[in-house]
Design an enzyme around this catalytic site. Structure first.
Site, PDB file in Angstrom:
ATOM      1  N   TYR A   1      -5.146 -43.981  14.896  1.00 15.93           N
ATOM      2  CA  TYR A   1      -5.021 -43.789  16.347  1.00 15.93           C
ATOM      3  C   TYR A   1      -3.821 -44.519  16.911  1.00 15.93           C
ATOM      4  O   TYR A   1      -3.206 -44.079  17.884  1.00 15.93           O
ATOM      5  CB  TYR A   1      -6.331 -44.175  17.059  1.00 15.93           C
ATOM      6  CG  TYR A   1      -7.398 -43.144  16.792  1.00 15.93           C
ATOM      7  CD1 TYR A   1      -8.332 -43.320  15.775  1.00 15.93           C
ATOM      8  CD2 TYR A   1      -7.411 -41.936  17.492  1.00 15.93           C
ATOM      9  CE1 TYR A   1      -9.262 -42.342  15.479  1.00 15.93           C
ATOM     10  CE2 TYR A   1      -8.341 -40.941  17.204  1.00 15.93           C
ATOM     11  CZ  TYR A   1      -9.255 -41.146  16.182  1.00 15.93           C
ATOM     12  OH  TYR A   1     -10.168 -40.157  15.884  1.00 15.93           O
TER      13      TYR A   1
ATOM     14  N   ARG B   1      -1.073 -42.002  16.498  1.00 17.55           N
ATOM     15  CA  ARG B   1      -1.156 -40.894  17.472  1.00 17.55           C
ATOM     16  C   ARG B   1      -0.797 -41.397  18.876  1.00 17.55           C
ATOM     17  O   ARG B   1      -0.166 -40.698  19.658  1.00 17.55           O
ATOM     18  CB  ARG B   1      -2.561 -40.290  17.458  1.00 17.55           C
ATOM     19  CG  ARG B   1      -2.854 -39.533  16.160  1.00 17.55           C
ATOM     20  CD  ARG B   1      -4.239 -38.920  16.161  1.00 17.55           C
ATOM     21  NE  ARG B   1      -4.377 -37.885  17.176  1.00 17.55           N
ATOM     22  CZ  ARG B   1      -5.569 -37.382  17.516  1.00 17.55           C
ATOM     23  NH1 ARG B   1      -6.675 -37.846  16.948  1.00 17.55           N
ATOM     24  NH2 ARG B   1      -5.652 -36.436  18.425  1.00 17.55           N
TER      25      ARG B   1
ATOM     26  N   GLN C   1     -10.822 -31.254  25.790  1.00 15.65           N
ATOM     27  CA  GLN C   1     -11.251 -31.848  24.512  1.00 15.65           C
ATOM     28  C   GLN C   1     -10.141 -32.754  23.982  1.00 15.65           C
ATOM     29  O   GLN C   1     -10.321 -33.446  22.993  1.00 15.65           O
ATOM     30  CB  GLN C   1     -11.567 -30.758  23.488  1.00 15.65           C
ATOM     31  CG  GLN C   1     -12.686 -29.831  23.915  1.00 15.65           C
ATOM     32  CD  GLN C   1     -12.798 -28.640  22.993  1.00 15.65           C
ATOM     33  OE1 GLN C   1     -13.463 -28.686  21.949  1.00 15.65           O
ATOM     34  NE2 GLN C   1     -12.110 -27.571  23.357  1.00 15.65           N
TER      35      GLN C   1
ATOM     36  N   VAL D   1      -7.380 -35.745  23.707  1.00 11.15           N
ATOM     37  CA  VAL D   1      -7.397 -37.183  24.013  1.00 11.15           C
ATOM     38  C   VAL D   1      -6.019 -37.621  24.520  1.00 11.15           C
ATOM     39  O   VAL D   1      -5.812 -38.793  24.859  1.00 11.15           O
ATOM     40  CB  VAL D   1      -7.813 -38.011  22.767  1.00 11.15           C
ATOM     41  CG1 VAL D   1      -9.268 -37.703  22.411  1.00 11.15           C
ATOM     42  CG2 VAL D   1      -6.909 -37.774  21.574  1.00 11.15           C
ATOM     43  N   ASP D   2      -5.084 -36.639  24.607  1.00 12.97           N
ATOM     44  CA  ASP D   2      -3.761 -36.986  25.161  1.00 12.97           C
ATOM     45  C   ASP D   2      -3.866 -37.016  26.696  1.00 12.97           C
ATOM     46  O   ASP D   2      -4.877 -36.598  27.262  1.00 12.97           O
ATOM     47  CB  ASP D   2      -2.689 -35.977  24.683  1.00 12.97           C
ATOM     48  CG  ASP D   2      -2.890 -34.559  25.223  1.00 12.97           C
ATOM     49  OD1 ASP D   2      -2.850 -33.600  24.418  1.00 12.97           O
ATOM     50  OD2 ASP D   2      -3.108 -34.403  26.438  1.00 12.97           O
TER      51      ASP D   2
ATOM     52  N   HIS E   1     -13.781 -35.876  24.826  1.00 17.85           N
ATOM     53  CA  HIS E   1     -13.681 -36.576  23.537  1.00 17.85           C
ATOM     54  C   HIS E   1     -12.937 -37.898  23.646  1.00 17.85           C
ATOM     55  O   HIS E   1     -12.465 -38.429  22.651  1.00 17.85           O
ATOM     56  CB  HIS E   1     -13.025 -35.662  22.488  1.00 17.85           C
ATOM     57  CG  HIS E   1     -13.845 -34.445  22.198  1.00 17.85           C
ATOM     58  ND1 HIS E   1     -13.346 -33.332  21.573  1.00 17.85           N
ATOM     59  CD2 HIS E   1     -15.147 -34.161  22.471  1.00 17.85           C
ATOM     60  CE1 HIS E   1     -14.301 -32.419  21.453  1.00 17.85           C
ATOM     61  NE2 HIS E   1     -15.405 -32.896  22.003  1.00 17.85           N
TER      62      HIS E   1
ATOM     63  N   GLY F   1      -6.491 -22.653  24.556  1.00 15.94           N
ATOM     64  CA  GLY F   1      -6.044 -23.451  23.413  1.00 15.94           C
ATOM     65  C   GLY F   1      -7.135 -24.175  22.658  1.00 15.94           C
ATOM     66  O   GLY F   1      -6.939 -25.288  22.174  1.00 15.94           O
ATOM     67  N   THR F   2      -8.310 -23.517  22.538  1.00 19.13           N
ATOM     68  CA  THR F   2      -9.356 -24.141  21.726  1.00 19.13           C
ATOM     69  C   THR F   2     -10.014 -23.093  20.848  1.00 19.13           C
ATOM     70  O   THR F   2     -10.270 -21.970  21.262  1.00 19.13           O
ATOM     71  CB  THR F   2     -10.436 -24.836  22.592  1.00 19.13           C
ATOM     72  OG1 THR F   2     -11.496 -25.283  21.737  1.00 19.13           O
ATOM     73  CG2 THR F   2     -11.002 -23.931  23.672  1.00 19.13           C
TER      74      THR F   2
HETATM   75  N1  APR Z   1      -0.931 -22.027  22.796  1.00 19.72           N
HETATM   76  C1  APR Z   1      -2.248 -21.737  22.963  1.00 19.72           C
HETATM   77  N2  APR Z   1      -3.174 -21.852  21.971  1.00 19.72           N
HETATM   78  C2  APR Z   1      -2.714 -22.259  20.773  1.00 19.72           C
HETATM   79  C3  APR Z   1      -1.361 -22.568  20.515  1.00 19.72           C
HETATM   80  C4  APR Z   1      -0.446 -22.435  21.595  1.00 19.72           C
HETATM   81  N3  APR Z   1       0.865 -22.722  21.454  1.00 19.72           N
HETATM   82  N4  APR Z   1      -1.253 -22.945  19.203  1.00 19.72           N
HETATM   83  C5  APR Z   1      -2.503 -22.878  18.673  1.00 19.72           C
HETATM   84  N5  APR Z   1      -3.372 -22.455  19.604  1.00 19.72           N
HETATM   85  C6  APR Z   1      -4.819 -22.251  19.489  1.00 19.72           C
HETATM   86  C7  APR Z   1      -5.315 -21.932  18.088  1.00 19.72           C
HETATM   87  O1  APR Z   1      -5.263 -20.519  17.871  1.00 19.72           O
HETATM   88  C8  APR Z   1      -6.753 -22.448  18.158  1.00 19.72           C
HETATM   89  O2  APR Z   1      -7.633 -21.445  18.664  1.00 19.72           O
HETATM   90  O3  APR Z   1      -5.432 -23.470  19.840  1.00 19.72           O
HETATM   91  C9  APR Z   1      -6.675 -23.592  19.165  1.00 19.72           C
HETATM   92  C10 APR Z   1      -6.723 -24.964  18.506  1.00 19.72           C
HETATM   93  O4  APR Z   1      -7.979 -25.105  17.912  1.00 19.72           O
HETATM   94  P1  APR Z   1      -8.333 -26.486  17.169  1.00 19.72           P
HETATM   95  O5  APR Z   1      -7.161 -26.899  16.345  1.00 19.72           O
HETATM   96  O6  APR Z   1      -9.667 -26.283  16.530  1.00 19.72           O
HETATM   97  O7  APR Z   1      -8.428 -27.545  18.357  1.00 19.72           O
HETATM   98  P2  APR Z   1      -9.642 -27.756  19.346  1.00 19.72           P
HETATM   99  O8  APR Z   1     -10.373 -26.468  19.579  1.00 19.72           O
HETATM  100  O9  APR Z   1      -9.102 -28.449  20.530  1.00 19.72           O
HETATM  101  O10 APR Z   1     -10.599 -28.767  18.517  1.00 19.72           O
HETATM  102  C11 APR Z   1     -11.740 -29.246  19.199  1.00 19.72           C
HETATM  103  O11 APR Z   1     -12.234 -30.669  17.316  1.00 19.72           O
HETATM  104  O12 APR Z   1     -11.313 -31.988  15.701  1.00 19.72           O
HETATM  105  C12 APR Z   1     -12.028 -32.020  16.878  1.00 19.72           C
HETATM  106  O13 APR Z   1     -12.137 -33.687  18.502  1.00 19.72           O
HETATM  107  C13 APR Z   1     -11.277 -32.742  17.956  1.00 19.72           C
HETATM  108  O14 APR Z   1     -11.045 -32.155  20.290  1.00 19.72           O
HETATM  109  C14 APR Z   1     -10.966 -31.653  18.965  1.00 19.72           C
HETATM  110  C15 APR Z   1     -12.054 -30.638  18.714  1.00 19.72           C
END
Ligand code: APR
Length: 230
Positions: free
Chosen positions: A53, A56, A86, A88-89, A104, A171-172
């Protein structure tokens, strides 16, 4: 003002140079989640977790919000916006969003390892190491929700989502609960927009996916929301 609630994930910060978790070359490619993001990892190797951390947090210092964060903040001119993230930034805050719920935790904050909602200190971007304690001599730890821990901010998040007039998911991958289940609290018939370059199906209600990266997706969504409004 109508209430716009945004659920954001790592993808909203991808264009700011912050790695996502589950994309190829994502953050978890280089680490075993169980070693650096799980309460068991803290019990097993506190130094490894603190170093992870600290790295990061160091990267975050020079990270800048991108146009997606900025547009989300700008929408406060037309909507009562609550961001449930979700991430942490602190890029939503750096972009000017005034209501941000961190499900988170927050990278710039630490707290005593024996408490989860008190003794929280904002250390900015500096390191925290073994031996840094609170006034009682208890080791300080990152104020991050690790796998296996409770998500106390779900209560205000559910409260916000249940009152939304418009819900945006950006973006999740919707892989991690309870955050991924938040859209179930959206009232029936409320429009849901989803911005992600990958096809994501939530199989619920009337939702529209804008298959774009966050910055382009937010540009389009702003047109849709503001043009409809005028
Ligand atoms: N713009 C929009 N979406 C994007 C981009 C972009 N430039 N690049 C990638 N993505 C999408 C991917 O297609 C994916 O669906 O963002 C999503 C990222 O998913 P994850 O990497 O799983 O991240 P997240 O969903 O935030 O993870 C949730 O998991 O590991 C734990 O605590 C951690 O908060 C995190 C949680």
């Amino acid at each position: 003002m109508k209430k716009l609630v945004v659920l954001s994930g790592a993808g909203v910060s991808a264009e700011s140079g912050i790695k996502t978790f589950r994309d190829s070359d994502g953050l978890w490619e280089n680490y075993n989640v169980r070693d650096v993001a799980d309460i068991e990892g803290w019990t097993r190797n506190k130094k490894l977790m603190l170093d992870f951390y600290n790295e990061r947090r160091r990267q975050l210092k020079d990270s800048r919000p991108n146009r997606a964060h900025e547009i989300i903040a700008e929408l406060e001119r037309w909507f009562d916006v609550t961001v449930v993230t979700q991430n942490v930034d602190n890029l939503h805050e750096k972009a000017g969003s005034s209501k941000v719920i961190h499900l988170h935790g927050e990278l710039t904050k630490i707290r005593p390892e024996d408490r989860d909602d008190s003794g929280i200190v904002d250390i900015g971007y500096r390191e925290v190491n073994l031996g840094e304690t609170d006034y009682r001599g208890v080791q300080m730890r990152p104020h991050i929700v690790w796998f296996g821990e409770a998500v106390p901010m779900m209560t205000p998040a559910i409260e916000a989502v249940s009152k939304a007039d418009i819900f945006l998911i950006i973006g999740t991958s919707l892989n991690v609960y309870p955050a991924a289940g938040l859209f179930h609290y959206v009232s029936y018939g409320i429009p849901i927009y989803l911005i992600d370059p990958q096809p994501i199906s939530i199989g619920y209600g009337n939702f529209v996916q804008i298959r774009e990266k966050a910055t382009e997706g937010m540009r389009r969504l702003k047109e849709i929301l503001i043009e409809n409004k005028q």
